[in-house]
Scaffold this motif. Structure first.
Motif, mmCIF file in Angstrom:
data_model
loop_
_atom_site.group_PDB
_atom_site.id
_atom_site.type_symbol
_atom_site.label_atom_id
_atom_site.label_comp_id
_atom_site.label_asym_id
_atom_site.label_seq_id
_atom_site.Cartn_x
_atom_site.Cartn_y
_atom_site.Cartn_z
ATOM 1 N N GLN A 65 0.811 -1.212 0.000
ATOM 2 C CA GLN A 65 0.000 0.000 0.000
ATOM 3 C C GLN A 65 0.855 1.277 0.000
ATOM 4 O O GLN A 65 0.348 2.357 -0.267
ATOM 5 C CB GLN A 65 -0.945 0.018 1.206
ATOM 6 N N GLU A 66 2.145 1.155 0.302
ATOM 7 C CA GLU A 66 3.038 2.313 0.364
ATOM 8 C C GLU A 66 3.865 2.493 -0.913
ATOM 9 O O GLU A 66 4.878 3.180 -0.915
ATOM 10 C CB GLU A 66 3.973 2.173 1.567
ATOM 11 N N THR A 67 3.435 1.855 -2.001
ATOM 12 C CA THR A 67 4.184 1.910 -3.256
ATOM 13 C C THR A 67 3.230 1.945 -4.445
ATOM 14 O O THR A 67 2.031 1.729 -4.304
ATOM 15 C CB THR A 67 5.062 0.660 -3.437
ATOM 16 N N ASN A 68 3.822 2.160 -5.605
ATOM 17 C CA ASN A 68 3.134 1.924 -6.876
ATOM 18 C C ASN A 68 3.790 0.707 -7.513
ATOM 19 O O ASN A 68 5.013 0.607 -7.549
ATOM 20 C CB ASN A 68 3.284 3.115 -7.833
ATOM 21 N N GLN A 69 2.970 -0.201 -8.015
ATOM 22 C CA GLN A 69 3.492 -1.384 -8.690
ATOM 23 C C GLN A 69 2.722 -1.543 -9.992
ATOM 24 O O GLN A 69 1.821 -2.358 -10.113
ATOM 25 C CB GLN A 69 3.357 -2.636 -7.821
ATOM 26 N N GLU A 70 3.084 -0.744 -10.967
ATOM 27 C CA GLU A 70 2.403 -0.784 -12.257
ATOM 28 C C GLU A 70 2.907 -1.928 -13.122
ATOM 29 O O GLU A 70 2.190 -2.422 -13.971
ATOM 30 C CB GLU A 70 2.592 0.552 -12.987
ATOM 31 N N ASN A 71 4.138 -2.338 -12.917
ATOM 32 C CA ASN A 71 4.762 -3.357 -13.749
ATOM 33 C C ASN A 71 5.509 -4.341 -12.850
ATOM 34 O O ASN A 71 6.691 -4.173 -12.589
ATOM 35 C CB ASN A 71 5.708 -2.683 -14.756
ATOM 36 N N ALA A 72 4.795 -5.361 -12.343
ATOM 37 C CA ALA A 72 5.392 -6.326 -11.409
ATOM 38 C C ALA A 72 6.623 -6.966 -12.045
ATOM 39 O O ALA A 72 6.621 -7.248 -13.229
ATOM 40 C CB ALA A 72 4.373 -7.386 -11.042
ATOM 41 N N PRO A 73 7.673 -7.189 -11.307
ATOM 42 C CA PRO A 73 7.933 -6.986 -9.878
ATOM 43 C C PRO A 73 8.670 -5.681 -9.570
ATOM 44 O O PRO A 73 9.527 -5.638 -8.702
ATOM 45 C CB PRO A 73 8.796 -8.190 -9.542
ATOM 46 N N PHE A 74 8.337 -4.614 -10.300
ATOM 47 C CA PHE A 74 9.029 -3.342 -10.132
ATOM 48 C C PHE A 74 8.153 -2.341 -9.396
ATOM 49 O O PHE A 74 6.955 -2.263 -9.625
ATOM 50 C CB PHE A 74 9.438 -2.781 -11.495
ATOM 51 N N PHE A 75 8.782 -1.558 -8.529
ATOM 52 C CA PHE A 75 8.074 -0.608 -7.684
ATOM 53 C C PHE A 75 8.595 0.805 -7.934
ATOM 54 O O PHE A 75 9.748 0.995 -8.329
ATOM 55 C CB PHE A 75 8.261 -0.960 -6.202
ATOM 56 N N SER A 76 7.723 1.776 -7.665
ATOM 57 C CA SER A 76 8.114 3.183 -7.734
ATOM 58 C C SER A 76 7.312 3.949 -6.689
ATOM 59 O O SER A 76 6.384 3.415 -6.090
ATOM 60 C CB SER A 76 7.857 3.747 -9.131
ATOM 61 N N ASN A 77 7.683 5.191 -6.479
ATOM 62 C CA ASN A 77 6.978 6.080 -5.552
ATOM 63 C C ASN A 77 6.767 5.450 -4.176
ATOM 64 O O ASN A 77 5.658 5.424 -3.653
ATOM 65 C CB ASN A 77 5.642 6.533 -6.138
ATOM 66 N N ILE A 78 7.832 4.946 -3.603
ATOM 67 C CA ILE A 78 7.760 4.335 -2.276
ATOM 68 C C ILE A 78 7.658 5.458 -1.243
ATOM 69 O O ILE A 78 8.472 6.375 -1.228
ATOM 70 C CB ILE A 78 8.988 3.443 -2.016
ATOM 71 N N THR A 79 6.630 5.381 -0.401
ATOM 72 C CA THR A 79 6.386 6.458 0.562
ATOM 73 C C THR A 79 6.998 6.204 1.936
ATOM 74 O O THR A 79 7.046 7.126 2.746
ATOM 75 C CB THR A 79 4.874 6.718 0.724
ATOM 76 N N SER A 80 7.452 4.987 2.215
ATOM 77 C CA SER A 80 8.119 4.762 3.500
ATOM 78 C C SER A 80 9.507 5.411 3.445
ATOM 79 O O SER A 80 10.008 5.772 2.380
ATOM 80 C CB SER A 80 8.217 3.260 3.807
ATOM 81 N N GLU A 81 10.125 5.556 4.601
ATOM 82 C CA GLU A 81 11.388 6.296 4.717
ATOM 83 C C GLU A 81 12.558 5.517 4.132
ATOM 84 O O GLU A 81 12.784 4.354 4.480
ATOM 85 C CB GLU A 81 11.666 6.597 6.187
ATOM 86 N N LEU A 82 13.317 6.165 3.241
ATOM 87 C CA LEU A 82 14.552 5.589 2.712
ATOM 88 C C LEU A 82 15.601 5.657 3.814
ATOM 89 O O LEU A 82 15.899 6.737 4.334
ATOM 90 C CB LEU A 82 15.025 6.346 1.473
ATOM 91 N N VAL A 83 16.169 4.501 4.180
ATOM 92 C CA VAL A 83 17.173 4.444 5.248
ATOM 93 C C VAL A 83 18.557 4.659 4.670
ATOM 94 O O VAL A 83 19.331 5.474 5.160
ATOM 95 C CB VAL A 83 17.090 3.098 6.004
ATOM 96 N N THR A 84 18.880 3.932 3.614
ATOM 97 C CA THR A 84 20.193 4.056 2.984
ATOM 98 C C THR A 84 20.159 3.401 1.610
ATOM 99 O O THR A 84 19.244 2.631 1.294
ATOM 100 C CB THR A 84 21.301 3.426 3.849
#
Length: 147
Positions: A65-84
């Motif tokens: 629910q915190e991402t966009n997955q228009e083309n599995a198995p690839f994700f974009s627009n991740i809203t959780s915090e990037l750690v590193t």
């Protein structure tokens, strides 16, 4: 004066101990590439043996629910915090020092951030880091393989 010197030494040694403690855990592992026809009956090697250099993106634990997955198995627009983020070595190996907690690990590919492991809670590629331990992670980038 003697008290001040002792106080500085005490505080300094406490900071060193705290910093050393923070460096004793995290994740380490290797990223592999797998492609080609892996259908039963085809004589090909099935285990991924080719380590690959890629950039790893590590986020706080992320759900679908915190991402966009228009083309599995690839994700974009991740809203959780990037750690590193970091680049693996040429053989795909890596080691990241982290505080204890739950994380989601993604691999940068031309089509987006790759992840192919999910659990019943819709958590993406969950990796748990325990106090004073390194968690081993083996990631197989296999979107070019036919099963």
């Amino acid at each position: 004066m003697k008290f001040v010197v002792h106080a500085i030494l005490l505080v300094g040694s406490s900071l060193i101990c705290f910093n050393t403690h923070a460096q004793r855990q995290g994740i380490k592992g290797q990223v592999f590439w797998l492609d080609g026809n892996k259908m039963p009956g085809v004589r090909t090697e099935t285990a991924p043996t080719l380590g690959i250099q890629r950039e790893i993106f590590l986020y706080k634990l992320t759900t679908l629910q915190e991402t966009n997955q228009e083309n599995a198995p690839f994700f974009s627009n991740i809203t959780s915090e990037l750690v590193t983020k970091m680049k693996t070595k040429k053989d795909g190996s890596f080691k990241i020092k982290l505080p204890p907690g739950a994380y989601s690990l993604f691999i940068q590919e031309p089509k987006g951030l790759f992840a192919n492991v999910f659990n019943a809670n819709s958590e993406i590629n969950r990796v748990d880091v325990k106090d004073k331990k390194f968690t081993w992670v083996s990631i197989t980038v296999d979107y070019e393989a036919a099963y």
